[in-house]
Design a protein around this motif. Structure first.
Motif, PDB file in Angstrom:
ATOM      1  N   SER A  58       7.616   4.658  -8.803  1.00  0.00           N
ATOM      2  CA  SER A  58       7.364   5.434  -7.579  1.00  0.00           C
ATOM      3  C   SER A  58       5.906   5.885  -7.479  1.00  0.00           C
TER       4      SER A  58
ATOM      5  N   HIS B 184       0.888   3.133  -5.116  1.00  0.00           N
ATOM      6  CA  HIS B 184       0.102   3.811  -4.079  1.00  0.00           C
ATOM      7  C   HIS B 184      -0.947   2.865  -3.503  1.00  0.00           C
TER       8      HIS B 184
ATOM      9  N   VAL C  20      -1.282   6.699   0.325  1.00  0.00           N
ATOM     10  CA  VAL C  20       0.133   6.540   0.646  1.00  0.00           C
ATOM     11  C   VAL C  20       0.917   6.073  -0.586  1.00  0.00           C
TER      12      VAL C  20
ATOM     13  N   SER D 267       2.514  10.459   2.286  1.00  0.00           N
ATOM     14  CA  SER D 267       1.085  10.244   2.502  1.00  0.00           C
ATOM     15  C   SER D 267       0.329  11.553   2.386  1.00  0.00           C
TER      16      SER D 267
ATOM     17  N   THR E  58      -1.641  -1.658  -2.037  1.00  0.00           N
ATOM     18  CA  THR E  58      -0.793  -0.878  -2.927  1.00  0.00           C
ATOM     19  C   THR E  58      -0.816  -1.468  -4.339  1.00  0.00           C
TER      20      THR E  58
ATOM     21  N   PRO F 138       4.307   4.407  -0.911  1.00  0.00           N
ATOM     22  CA  PRO F 138       5.421   3.810  -0.160  1.00  0.00           C
ATOM     23  C   PRO F 138       6.755   3.812  -0.899  1.00  0.00           C
ATOM     24  N   ALA F 139       6.738   3.923  -2.232  1.00  0.00           N
ATOM     25  CA  ALA F 139       7.988   3.912  -2.994  1.00  0.00           C
ATOM     26  C   ALA F 139       8.554   5.312  -3.230  1.00  0.00           C
TER      27      ALA F 139
ATOM     28  N   CYS G   8      -4.809   3.870   3.154  1.00  0.00           N
ATOM     29  CA  CYS G   8      -4.824   3.435   4.554  1.00  0.00           C
ATOM     30  C   CYS G   8      -6.263   3.255   5.013  1.00  0.00           C
TER      31      CYS G   8
ATOM     32  N   LYS H 273       2.419   6.806   7.798  1.00  0.00           N
ATOM     33  CA  LYS H 273       3.801   7.226   8.035  1.00  0.00           C
ATOM     34  C   LYS H 273       4.803   6.331   7.303  1.00  0.00           C
ATOM     35  N   LYS H 274       4.344   5.632   6.266  1.00  0.00           N
ATOM     36  CA  LYS H 274       5.209   4.746   5.485  1.00  0.00           C
ATOM     37  C   LYS H 274       5.344   5.315   4.077  1.00  0.00           C
ATOM     38  N   GLY H 275       6.243   6.247   3.872  1.00  0.00           N
ATOM     39  CA  GLY H 275       6.403   6.907   2.580  1.00  0.00           C
ATOM     40  C   GLY H 275       5.702   8.252   2.583  1.00  0.00           C
TER      41      GLY H 275
ATOM     42  N   CYS I 115      -0.309   3.880   9.527  1.00  0.00           N
ATOM     43  CA  CYS I 115      -0.219   3.432   8.132  1.00  0.00           C
ATOM     44  C   CYS I 115       0.304   4.556   7.245  1.00  0.00           C
TER      45      CYS I 115
END
Length: 113
Positions: free
Chosen positions: A88, A91, A39, A65, A4, A41-42, A94, A61-63, A59
């Motif tokens: 935000s 990124h 992804v 995607s 990220t 995540p923030a 994955c 499913k964290k934020g 991977c």
């Protein structure tokens, strides 16, 4: 897979030479059978209701995607409308579990590079 990161700069060299990156366009040149999501995540929100949720790897499913699909392009902003940097926009990528991922990135800057 890539770690990220943000596409905006926090150093004087890059902001003087070409200016801050305003936005990123990520173009997908291949489908990926499994994994390879981009992804954020923030990002805030309840993303379990997006139509592609069940197609994502663990991977992804964290934020928020985005699953790579050939011919699609993803545009995201690194700066807010008031010119402040947008955390935000953090990124990453994955790992590709099955298949190949081909993509191309274009950065839009405040000034010519």
């Amino acid at each position: 897979m890539y770690a990220t990161h943000s596409d905006y700069f926090d150093d004087a060299f890059n902001t003087v030479h070409g200016g801050q990156r305003i936005a990123t366009i990520l173009m997908y040149f291949s489908d990926v059978e499994e994994g390879g999501e981009t992804v954020f995540p923030a990002a805030k929100g309840n993303f379990r209701f997006v139509p592609w949720w069940n197609e994502l790897s663990d991977c992804g499913k964290k934020g928020l995607s985005i699953k790579p699909k050939m011919g699609d392009a993803l545009l995201f902003w690194s700066m807010k409308p008031d010119g402040t940097l947008d955390p935000s926009s953090l990124h990453g990528g994955c790992p590709v579990i099955k298949g190949d991922k081909w993509s191309c990135t274009k950065w839009m800057r405040v000034n010519e590079w």
